[in-house]
Scaffold this motif. Structure first.
Motif, PDB file in Angstrom:
ATOM      1  N   PHE A 212       0.814  -1.220   0.000  1.00  0.00           N
ATOM      2  CA  PHE A 212       0.000   0.000   0.000  1.00  0.00           C
ATOM      3  C   PHE A 212       0.844   1.264   0.000  1.00  0.00           C
ATOM      4  O   PHE A 212       0.399   2.296  -0.485  1.00  0.00           O
ATOM      5  N   SER A 216       0.658   4.051  -2.838  1.00  0.00           N
ATOM      6  CA  SER A 216       0.454   5.477  -2.584  1.00  0.00           C
ATOM      7  C   SER A 216       1.485   6.306  -3.348  1.00  0.00           C
ATOM      8  O   SER A 216       1.190   7.415  -3.772  1.00  0.00           O
ATOM      9  N   GLU A 217       2.659   5.743  -3.549  1.00  0.00           N
ATOM     10  CA  GLU A 217       3.648   6.421  -4.396  1.00  0.00           C
ATOM     11  C   GLU A 217       3.160   6.448  -5.849  1.00  0.00           C
ATOM     12  O   GLU A 217       3.210   7.464  -6.514  1.00  0.00           O
ATOM     13  N   LEU A 221       0.998  10.477  -4.831  1.00  0.00           N
ATOM     14  CA  LEU A 221       0.994  11.251  -3.590  1.00  0.00           C
ATOM     15  C   LEU A 221       2.378  11.808  -3.286  1.00  0.00           C
ATOM     16  O   LEU A 221       3.390  11.249  -3.698  1.00  0.00           O
ATOM     17  N   SER A 222       2.398  12.904  -2.532  1.00  0.00           N
ATOM     18  CA  SER A 222       3.676  13.464  -2.119  1.00  0.00           C
ATOM     19  C   SER A 222       4.288  12.562  -1.058  1.00  0.00           C
ATOM     20  O   SER A 222       3.596  11.824  -0.371  1.00  0.00           O
ATOM     21  N   LYS A 223       5.608  12.660  -0.940  1.00  0.00           N
ATOM     22  CA  LYS A 223       6.315  11.812   0.022  1.00  0.00           C
ATOM     23  C   LYS A 223       5.790  12.054   1.454  1.00  0.00           C
ATOM     24  O   LYS A 223       5.602  11.113   2.218  1.00  0.00           O
ATOM     25  N   ARG A 225       2.843  13.008   2.520  1.00  0.00           N
ATOM     26  CA  ARG A 225       1.556  12.396   2.779  1.00  0.00           C
ATOM     27  C   ARG A 225       1.678  10.871   2.833  1.00  0.00           C
ATOM     28  O   ARG A 225       1.043  10.222   3.652  1.00  0.00           O
ATOM     29  N   GLN A 226       2.516  10.321   1.957  1.00  0.00           N
ATOM     30  CA  GLN A 226       2.734   8.869   2.005  1.00  0.00           C
ATOM     31  C   GLN A 226       3.175   8.444   3.396  1.00  0.00           C
ATOM     32  O   GLN A 226       2.660   7.485   3.963  1.00  0.00           O
ATOM     33  N   ARG A 229       0.324   9.869   6.419  1.00  0.00           N
ATOM     34  CA  ARG A 229      -1.023   9.313   6.435  1.00  0.00           C
ATOM     35  C   ARG A 229      -1.048   7.805   6.183  1.00  0.00           C
ATOM     36  O   ARG A 229      -1.847   7.077   6.774  1.00  0.00           O
ATOM     37  N   HIS A 230      -0.213   7.349   5.267  1.00  0.00           N
ATOM     38  CA  HIS A 230      -0.319   5.944   4.873  1.00  0.00           C
ATOM     39  C   HIS A 230       0.595   5.029   5.677  1.00  0.00           C
ATOM     40  O   HIS A 230       0.191   3.955   6.088  1.00  0.00           O
ATOM     41  N   PRO A 233       0.758   5.569  10.684  1.00  0.00           N
ATOM     42  CA  PRO A 233      -0.218   4.942  11.592  1.00  0.00           C
ATOM     43  C   PRO A 233      -0.062   3.424  11.642  1.00  0.00           C
ATOM     44  O   PRO A 233      -0.224   2.814  12.692  1.00  0.00           O
ATOM     45  N   ASN A 234       0.270   2.840  10.499  1.00  0.00           N
ATOM     46  CA  ASN A 234       0.449   1.386  10.484  1.00  0.00           C
ATOM     47  C   ASN A 234       1.737   0.960  11.165  1.00  0.00           C
ATOM     48  O   ASN A 234       1.810  -0.116  11.748  1.00  0.00           O
TER      49      ASN A 234
END
Lengths: 319, 606
Positions: A212, A216-217, A221-223, A225-226, A229-230, A233-234
């Protein structure tokens, strides 16, 4: 999910109850009683009898346990044998000091650790990562009393920036406490940041290699935000329990640091209580530390539930 | 220069510190016009996904582009800034990933992930993101699109996740869609629906597609052009018709022959050995030479050039002299399975019902009767027969197998083994003899073989356990077993990690055979393997069955594979039998609509 949390709470209370039993029975099982232990060679005659009457030691064990437990439930921890005053007033200010020290270290250290962990993972095997990671291993392996002493010799002896030792009354005002704890906080942070940072780094590396994050890359998406947000949290999920354990460690009184810096917290109090054979105090402290660990683990569990939608909704769906 | 996408001699690989770079993709050339669909076929490890990702200018960590150019609308991707590249990715060119379940971020709601795509790659204002997402969801035929936005990825089924991924890719109105095995993890019928959707999207929006798959059947259905990859090289390219009907390269021919087809009793074993590693070992020879049936000395000494005959490109120096493969004629299984009917019954199931839920008293009292995932399953398996149990994921086929192996409790009904043993008894309470007589081979040999034991230890374990053989007896028996599964003796000293996937599965079969079982349970044992390896595995099983009079219960989601082996087939759906009978009859005259649906989803016998 509510049911799950309720269940965890109940479980926490049961754990604490069992701990209180164990603590109480352990003291009962020792040869002699609290007064004999405390008085030592002077444990005879009138002095011993008076002590026993004062601490109700002539009553049967179960009566005393019930009285103790009732007291605990109402916030009355009992009475110190040595100091002949209520334990709350003995433990209270020192626990406050420990909290100030521990929470400051946690509040500064945890975000720093996460930040460094993420950086190290992003720059994996590059120079910055090698530097951060080796520094972490360095501070993990060196015991706190060495780190503490080194920091004192550098910051207070050589540079003269920070006080090298804490000189304050147990119940000094908070402002005064903050003025003195620079080096102890730094010492604690070095150890704690190292642990958490390494955990965050390795779990972040796993997450960065996941499909994922690649997706997202490739979504454009910008680095930033990757990562925020992505990935993050994980990556934090597996680190939550370690963070909770670290906070518990800080709040349970960090004996070595307290001794090195002469800081009046519950770590030193515990050692003194044991040295004085002040069993009511030992019991109360044991229970306090158990509550801290149980409470923080509970919070870690709940935080995991909140951060991980898989757990949250699967439990919700099962209801 | 009207190509939408053009790859010029693209090589991708990694550079080990002190040796030559290792190539995963070797000088690949591709060209694709607007609206065209190209299928990229090859077996696992051939570099097809790596090549696909390089089209987006993306290389997995450690990999890099070693040479060549990728031109998108005439623009060299290498010349574009990172911002420009991020604008292209998800915009003009969008990826539909292999496993949508893992490609969607688990901690973010579908809405957040959809809106990201819309924010970056469309000029839809923020207030209309919701509406636009719903439109896109409807476009990909997702049910209840509004509710879906509030869900997390794990709350969707595999097919739904894949559709969300497609909708997300469509958000930027792409000119080029890159599809990386988009249907591989899905059930046959879902797969058919998703393929149909993709074809329809390609047709109506004139979007060009590069479709990567190991499944040549899927490619044949969806693409106008086909490129076949082997060991990092494109070895054949042409229109769908030419490549499917008149394959020029021996590898393509072998690959096509290995594909299981309905009504074909056996897939020929067309490729010996396995891929050589590292991939740049064949720098001055043909990549396929070691496994090629037509190899000549020149193939070993010279790299063949790509020969272009009217748009049909083949990279083989022997092309002129090759006679195309003849697929074996239709041959029914009756011959192999024609056994006297008085053979003893090995396994009998009567109205078997199973559940996943706890059958404990407290659970029943709290939640009522457990939900049945398998119900009313009755069957009979005689000595020497092979029974195929077919169904999609969730049909309960593996649950039945696990129950028979004693790994999962039954709920009601009866399962009798050899007329006397009750198989609803869990494995811990079974008689050692029953344990020995039923052996299970798992789907994934990577997980079922202990990586720290040698092959010899693995195979000798059941011999010691059940037969108390001496060391010498064990060794000679182990060698016999290696003969049976056609592996060389020197493999006995190796570890599973040193074997290829197909070889590991052979070891797993040898281990099962070591116990001299009366009943062999096979759980999807070829699904993790490439088609060429699958073909040789099926041949092995067929041979073993005749030699050893094995009784086999074969579970698979793949109808043609089952058809190639089984005398009888049972088709399961939602835990119930929907059709059962002799293999030939079911394939020729299916009565249940679901069976027909399954049959339709399969590549026909050519």
């Amino acid at each position: 999910m509510l049911r799950l949390i309720t269940f965890r709470f109940l479980f926490a209370f049961v754990t604490l109850w069992v701990v209180s039993l164990v603590v109480f029975i352990a003291v009962e099982l020792l040869p002699g009683d609290a007064c004999e232990a405390f008085l030592g060679q002077m444990a005879q005659g009138q002095r011993l009898d008076n002590c026993r009457v004062e601490h109700r030691l002539n009553e049967p064990a179960y009566v005393r346990y019930i009285a103790w437990a009732q007291g605990l439930a109402q916030g009355d921890l009992g009475k110190s044998i040595k100091r002949s005053k209520p334990l709350e007033s003995v433990i209270g200010p020192r626990f406050r000091n420990t909290l100030i020290l521990g929470l400051t270290a946690a509040a500064l250290g945890i975000p720093l650790a996460i930040f460094l962990g993420v950086l190290a993972a992003l720059w994996r095997d590059k120079k910055a990562d090698l530097f951060i990671s080796s520094a972490a291993i360095f501070f993990m392996t060196i015991p706190e009393f060495i780190t503490g002493t080194l920091l004192i010799s550098f910051f207070s002896v050589y540079l003269g920036w920070l006080p090298g030792i804490v000189i304050m009354r147990v119940d000094a005002p908070i402002i005064e406490v903050f003025g003195q704890i620079g080096l102890p906080v730094l010492t604690l942070m070095l150890v704690m940041v190292a642990h958490i940072m390494r955990m965050v780094r390795s779990s972040m590396i796993d997450v960065l290699a996941s499909d994922f994050v690649m997706m997202s890359e490739l979504k454009g998406l910008s680095k930033t935000r990757q990562v925020l947000r992505h990935a993050l949290p994980n990556a934090l999920l597996p680190a939550i329990n370690l963070i909770a354990l670290n906070i518990a460690w800080l709040m349970g009184g960090v004996l070595v640091v307290e001794v090195v810096f002469n800081y009046p917290g519950i770590g030193r109090l515990s050692v003194n209580a044991i040295a004085d054979r002040d069993f009511p105090l030992v019991q109360a402290l044991a229970l306090l530390m158990a509550s801290i660990y149980v409470g923080l683990n509970l919070m870690a569990d709940i935080a995991t539930l909140l951060l991980n939608p898989k757990l949250r909704t699967r439990q919700g769906a099962a209801q | 220069m009207n190509d939408l996408l053009r790859l010029e001699k693209v090589s991708v690989g990694y550079r080990p510190i002190d040796s030559e770079p290792v190539l995963l993709v070797n000088e690949a050339d591709l060209a694709l016009g607007p609206g065209e669909t190209l299928g990229l076929v090859g077996e696992s490890g051939c570099g097809k996904s790596t090549l696909l990702l390089s089209v987006m200018g993306y290389f997995k960590p450690g990999l890099e582009r070693l040479s060549g150019r990728v031109l998108f609308e005439g623009q060299d991707l290498e010349q574009i800034s990172r911002d420009g590249l991020q604008q292209l990715r998800g915009g003009a060119m969008a990826l539909i990933p292999q496993n949508a379940g893992q490609a969607l971020t688990p901690t973010l709601k579908i809405a957040v992930q959809m809106f990201e795509a819309l924010r970056l790659h469309s000029d839809v204002p923020a207030v209309h993101w919701q509406r636009k997402s719903i439109e896109l969801f409807e476009r990909v035929q997702l049910p209840a699109p509004e509710a879906l936005l509030e869900r997390y990825p794990h709350e969707l089924s595999g097919g739904q996740q894949q559709r969300v991924a497609i909708a997300m890719a469509l958000a930027g109105a792409p000119k080029l869609l890159l599809l990386d095995e988009p249907t591989t993890g899905l059930d046959v019928t879902t797969q058919a629906q998703v393929l149909e959707l993709l074809t329809e999207i390609g047709r109506t929006t004139q979007t060009a597609m590069v479709f990567v798959s190991h499944d040549i059947g899927v490619i044949a259905k969806t693409c106008q052009k086909i490129a076949v990859m082997y060991a990092g090289e494109i070895i054949e390219a042409g229109t769908q018709e030419t490549v499917m009907k008149r394959p020029g390269h021996p590898y393509t021919q072998a690959l096509l022959a290995s594909v299981p087809r309905l009504g074909q009793a056996l897939m020929p074993d067309t490729m010996q050995g396995r891929l050589l590693e590292p991939l740049n070992a064949h720098k001055d020879s043909c990549a396929f030479e070691a496994r090629c049936l037509f190899a000549e000395p020149i193939c070993r000494s010279q790299k063949p050039a790509m020969i272009d005959t009217q748009g049909h490109c083949v990279k083989c120096s022997q092309q002129a002299s090759i006679t195309p493969f003849q697929l074996p004629d239709f041959q029914s299984n009756e011959a192999a399975g024609s056994l006297a009917p008085d053979q003893g019954i090995v396994l009998e199931l009567r109205d078997l019902a199973l559940t996943y839920q706890s059958t404990g008293l407290i659970h029943r009292w709290l939640h009522g009767a457990p939900e049945r995932v398998v119900a009313d399953v009755s069957l009979e398996l005689r000595q020497g027969q092979t029974l195929g149990l077919v169904g999609e994921s969730g049909s309960g086929k593996s649950s039945i197998l696990r129950t028979l192996a004693g790994l999962q409790p039954g709920l009601s009904g009866a399962a009798t083994f050899l007329g006397q043993h009750d198989l609803l008894v869990p494995v811990g309470q079974r008689d050692p003899e029953v344990l020995r007589k039923i052996q299970l081979v798992f789907q994934n040999p990577d997980a079922s073989l202990n990586p720290r034991q040698t092959i010899r230890q693995i195979i000798e374990r059941p011999l010691r356990l059940y037969f108390q053989y001496s060391a010498a007896q064990c060794f000679s028996e182990a060698r016999d077993l290696m003969d049976s599964v056609q592996l060389p003796y020197d493999y006995l000293g190796r570890f599973p990690g040193q074997l290829s996937g197909g070889e590991r599965q052979r070891v797993a079969i040898a281990r099962a055979l070591a116990a001299k079982p009366d009943l062999l349970l096979c759980d999807e044992i070829t699904s993790a393997l490439d088609v060429s390896v699958q073909a040789s595995m099926m041949q092995l099983l067929k041979m073993l069955r005749t030699q050893r009079q094995l009784t086999v219960l074969f579970v698979s989601h793949d109808l043609p594979v089952v058809g190639a082996l089984a005398d009888h087939v049972i088709i399961l759906r939602h835990g119930r039998i929907c059709e059962a009978g002799a293999t030939g009859e079911i394939f020729e005259q299916p009565t249940h609509p679901y069976t027909r649906e399954l049959l339709d989803a399969v590549l026909p016998h050519s």
